[in-house]
Write an enzyme that holds these catalytic residues in place. Sequence first.
Site, PDB file in Angstrom:
ATOM      1  CG  ASP A 195       6.319  -7.689  14.929  1.00 35.67           C
ATOM      2  OD1 ASP A 195       5.402  -8.419  14.495  1.00 35.67           O
ATOM      3  OD2 ASP A 195       7.252  -7.288  14.226  1.00 35.67           O
ATOM      4  CG  HIS A 196       1.109 -10.633  14.930  1.00 40.80           C
ATOM      5  ND1 HIS A 196       0.944  -9.448  14.246  1.00 40.80           N
ATOM      6  CD2 HIS A 196       1.044 -11.606  13.997  1.00 40.80           C
ATOM      7  CE1 HIS A 196       0.779  -9.703  12.966  1.00 40.80           C
ATOM      8  NE2 HIS A 196       0.829 -10.992  12.784  1.00 40.80           N
ATOM      9  CG  HIS A 258       5.283  -7.919  10.599  1.00 43.97           C
ATOM     10  ND1 HIS A 258       5.078  -7.882  11.959  1.00 43.97           N
ATOM     11  CD2 HIS A 258       4.056  -7.752  10.044  1.00 43.97           C
ATOM     12  CE1 HIS A 258       3.798  -7.698  12.212  1.00 43.97           C
ATOM     13  NE2 HIS A 258       3.156  -7.605  11.068  1.00 43.97           N
TER      14      HIS A 258
END
Length: 510
Positions: A195-196, A258
């Site tokens: 998850d960036h 996110h």
Amino acid sequence: MATVAANREQETQPTGKAAGPCVMVLFGAAGDLTKRKLVPALFNLAKAKLLPRNFAVLGVSVDDLSLEQFRSQVTGFLPSEDHGIEAWEWFTERLYYERADFADPNTYSTLVDRLADIDRGRHTEGNYLFYLATAPKFFAPIVQQLGKAGLSNQENEHWRRVVIEKPFGHDVESAKALNREIKAVLQENQIYRIDHYLGKETVQNIMVFRFDNAIFEPIWNRRYIDHVQITNAETVGVEQRGGYFDTAGTLRDMVPNHMMQLLTLIAMESPISFHADGVRHEQAKVLHSIQPLDSEDVLHRSVRGQYGQGSADGEPVPGYRTEPGVSPESRTETFVALKLNIDNWRWAGVPFYLRTGKRLAKRHTEISIQFKRTPFELFRHAPHHQMQANTLVIQIQPVEGISLSFGAKIPGAVLRVGSVDMSFEYSRYFGADAYTGYEVLLYDCMIGDPTLFQRADMVEAGWTVVDPVLDVWKALPPRRFPNYAAGTWGPKEADELMERDQRQWRKIDS
């Protein structure tokens, strides 16, 4: 002053060691993610001397490209001013390419031979990091083929790891099925669900902020905090992702990953250590403690929206239903707001409000912690005094920083009270670096640190929160879409969600 500057410079110097020898295999190497994020992140690691000397990147894609075409294509997004000759030559000569079909078993026997050649030429010692920058339908098949070809086997001290992009499933059952298929080949410690958002400095700093500063942790609970708001706002529409997005929607695209990651970092208990399982155990506890939503809750504690035509940066923009790849009668949501409660001792009675959407007024992501008001308003009779709650804001994008608002006396002979902000921005204090957010995550993959990656149970728990909302929304189509204009802050129902609790969204200047 010289001492302070020297100390600050010392604080910002990289202290990590270069990762060990390895080959990074990029499935989907000709795609947008590789060009815009992954290769620039790797180049930044190269400049920081955090990549090993014995390193290579093997791009794998169906595109018919020569090696020189591939190298030119994936490095085209690197800023020209960053092209230091030495680092540029070192990095580009380690880029390789293989044209292949992910669904063809022969691809993987070819990879075995190609990787063996790279091992001999670059002395990468048989350590492979497979990055699946592909459509989700290829996740399980690629992993299964890696297993059949023996490329997932960890033998003779060789490590093999697989990085999987989101979305990880489209509901809890599909997430469980995908976990089963992948774990039939890989051990959990070989799987890196990325998850960036967790690569952003401010997100990582949440734990430092909370657990390394004694002034905050004692008040981080229901006795002092009134509520928490998490906002993720985008000004862009669906761009070229209309075909995918119209089958997914904002709820699936943003909330289980996110938004839940941000929520768990804010709400988690202190882990026993900063090791991966210590941190992820506490995040998982939060996810399992979120109060389940029944059908009635969904009707009163969730809001969905879809943007119509409006404006962005002063220019007219189309509505969602006229975007490429989107059905003209689409019922897909582009905005979501939720009210969630956490059933544990620390957070009982403290609501967490989440909102995320596309084509909103400003690109902005933040976590706002609003504290309770003082029990007695001592200065309520001061001229122009308005009782303001103390608010701590953790800004994640586009500007990364932290601010705290509190009351102070306005200078002058008359007692007047005003609200002031004490804040700092990372770029101003520590210096600005053009990072993509993937640097720390790729480095952690190479050194085998899964702290910032989701575990199987965390993924499934995130979908468990979302599934009841999906079920109700599927059964009850939206009564009026579109219901907010592009360039605004979403549908009025999102404001009403807060107003029913005598609260309001924090105003974000646009």
